[in-house]
Design a protein around this motif. Sequence first.
Motif, short mmCIF file in Angstrom:
data_model
loop_
_atom_site.label_atom_id
_atom_site.label_comp_id
_atom_site.label_asym_id
_atom_site.label_seq_id
_atom_site.Cartn_x
_atom_site.Cartn_y
_atom_site.Cartn_z
N SER A 38 0.84 -1.20 0.00
CA SER A 38 0.00 0.00 0.00
C SER A 38 0.87 1.25 0.00
O SER A 38 0.54 2.26 -0.63
N GLU A 39 2.00 1.17 0.71
CA GLU A 39 2.93 2.30 0.69
C GLU A 39 3.50 2.49 -0.72
O GLU A 39 3.67 3.61 -1.18
N ASP A 68 2.03 1.76 -3.50
CA ASP A 68 0.99 2.40 -4.31
C ASP A 68 0.97 3.91 -4.06
O ASP A 68 0.85 4.70 -4.99
N TYR A 69 1.05 4.26 -2.78
CA TYR A 69 1.03 5.69 -2.41
C TYR A 69 2.21 6.41 -3.07
O TYR A 69 2.07 7.48 -3.66
N LEU A 70 3.37 5.78 -3.01
CA LEU A 70 4.58 6.37 -3.59
C LEU A 70 4.45 6.53 -5.10
O LEU A 70 4.69 7.62 -5.65
N LYS A 76 1.88 6.69 -6.82
CA LYS A 76 0.82 7.61 -7.19
C LYS A 76 1.29 9.06 -7.08
O LYS A 76 0.93 9.91 -7.91
N HIS A 77 2.09 9.38 -6.07
CA HIS A 77 2.43 10.78 -5.81
C HIS A 77 3.78 11.23 -6.37
O HIS A 77 3.99 12.42 -6.56
N GLU A 108 1.35 15.65 1.69
CA GLU A 108 1.79 14.53 0.85
C GLU A 108 3.31 14.36 0.91
O GLU A 108 3.81 13.24 0.95
N GLY A 112 4.01 12.67 4.01
CA GLY A 112 3.64 11.26 3.87
C GLY A 112 4.73 10.46 3.17
O GLY A 112 5.12 9.38 3.63
N LEU A 113 5.25 11.02 2.08
CA LEU A 113 6.31 10.35 1.33
C LEU A 113 7.57 10.22 2.16
O LEU A 113 8.22 9.17 2.20
N ILE A 153 7.27 7.40 4.66
CA ILE A 153 7.46 6.06 4.07
C ILE A 153 8.95 5.78 3.85
O ILE A 153 9.44 4.68 4.13
#
Lengths: 367, 367
Positions: free
Chosen positions: B292-293, B295-297, B299-300, B310, B313-314, B317
């Motif tokens: 999931s991390e 995916d987040y990475l 994506k952004h 954001e 957030g990055l 991670i």
Amino acid sequence: METSVNKNRSIAEQEKFQNSLVTGLQEFLGEQRAQLQEISEDAAELIDAVAVLADGGKRLRALLAYWGWRGAGGAELAGQAVQAGIAIELFQAAALIHDDIIDRSDTRRGKPSVHRGFELRHRQRGWSLDAERYGEAAAILAGDLCLSFSEEVFAGIGSEGASGTRARKIFNRMRAEVMAGQYLDVLEEVAGPGRPPEHAVDRALKILRYKSAKYSTEHPLCLGGALAGGDSELISRYSAFGLPLGEAFQIRDDVLGVFGDPETTGKPAGDDLREGKRTVLIGLTLNNCSPSERDYLEKHLGSPDLTGAEIDGLRGIIEQSGALGSVEAMIAELSDAAFSALELLPVEPVVGEAMQNLADRAVRRTA
Amino acid sequence: METSVNKNRSIAEQEKFQNSLVTGLQEFLGEQRAQLQEISEDAAELIDAVAVLADGGKRLRALLAYWGWRGAGGAELAGQAVQAGIAIELFQAAALIHDDIIDRSDTRRGKPSVHRGFELRHRQRGWSLDAERYGEAAAILAGDLCLSFSEEVFAGIGSEGASGTRARKIFNRMRAEVMAGQYLDVLEEVAGPGRPPEHAVDRALKILRYKSAKYSTEHPLCLGGALAGGDSELISRYSAFGLPLGEAFQIRDDVLGVFGDPETTGKPAGDDLREGKRTVLIGLTLNNCSPSERDYLEKHLGSPDLTGAEIDGLRGIIEQSGALGSVEAMIAELSDAAFSALELLPVEPVVGEAMQNLADRAVRRTA
């Protein structure tokens, strides 16, 4: 009879030179490719883009440099002259790659321009992010590489191309002047409309002189002459031939950019109109057309999606204003000046023949 | 006691060199400006853009070239070493100008990047057409001019910089490798997401080696050494010091690009995240974070309008994954290798002191 013997000799010699030029260029790029391949197969793609572009073109500049060399007493098919030709061709390729990004040109020599080629590959391979931005980034780097290669080859000529020589000074000046001329061109597109319209033709003449005329004919000719040890007297005579020739060449290019046949130019019809180029042709038109025609011109010039009907409309205004006739007269006058200067050049007949032939091609071309 | 005497001597000598470098650079650009001014005042604006950029920076590369020169027995404050430093600084300026277009960077050294500077002027003067496109076009040309200038200065060094010498080969190789490395970087951004993730760290290491490490430290050092006539044994020892140093330098840069303080870096917070740079730091994170991390990475990363939340957030991670710790360990290991190689260099104490000082600055920097 004598003339036709010289003509045949010059054609044969030029063909040999051109073969050495192409072979030398391919060998150089092959070596560079092998070096970059050691880093990564991906990196070699930069060279492939340069090689495709460098494979085409009329080689006008390299040929002028060669005959400039020969006219100053340089030996037939000498390695230094070939090297100088390769350096000039690589410089030309670098300038075209970056110019096509700046002008947003989709095609070059009938193929996709370098940035569009990279963009296309991005789309074909389904890569991430923006294909257009990738294409531009890759082409900026391909042009930089090509510019460095040009210099690497020039420096490889040896002591004649080293610091402090007349040839080195011309080479340095050529590069700086082309870049300055290109900048003036870019600036004119955005700042021109707000500047005094009565000076538009003068500004356009300055741009064509620095961006193109000097660099397409005068500088290569003088560079070749200087490399072979030509004195300042000879170099000035080369200039008196080369500069008006280059100006006639570029004004012809501007006419072709508006009226040229896409089949022969390898560029879309009316390409310069779509790009909004402020050429001498356009400057003269603006000075001589009616106010409503001027409004039409200012409205459509530089619009990226001109229709065929709009291109025809713009062409009609340019012809009606008398601007087309005026530039044809300028081309004739500049050509006369160039050919008169050519007759006075103290060069061997075979060299004179070759220069005459190149000059004809430059000003009477259709592509 | 002895060490501090050497340190003071090296600081004093370096200061003198740096003054000569800055004066020489200003003089060169002043001469070029005068030449372009003869064409047009407008054309001189290209030089002004280069001059503003070339006025700043840490001069790391020029200083390394200088101490490389001195370490190989080159004379104190010799003109050739100053010329080599100017050539390297101009090459660096050219690379930065084009890199900022490619990366869409708004700022450089705390000022607007060159393309943004031109864009700003367009807006202030209310010119026609697209300000952003004008800015990019002008900056492409400013970078080209700067690249030509770099070469002009290098060729001006004289016979040591001429064709066939070890120094010329290093200079040529440096340019081609930087451009290849930059291309691999651009390519990784678009092609990387579709390539095997288990090789992402290797690919990032290759990019940092060619785009930055070799060129920031190894090549300048070796170039200076070769110019002074250093033999291949010395040049290899320089490499053994310069390459790990450059790698540590660039990995530190990558950390600063994500975690650096905008106050000291002169770049916006998380700039590299916004640009989507596929660094070693990111490669290690992707290998070690949860799906999931990841995916987040994915994506952004590379999204131009990341919010502060954001970015946090990055960063979270990256830290949690252990990647930050791992690259800090890599920096430490590479630094150790560099400093060990430095101790073995057969150079005068004053030179060794200066190299030690530069190496410290390179790997412990915060900007």
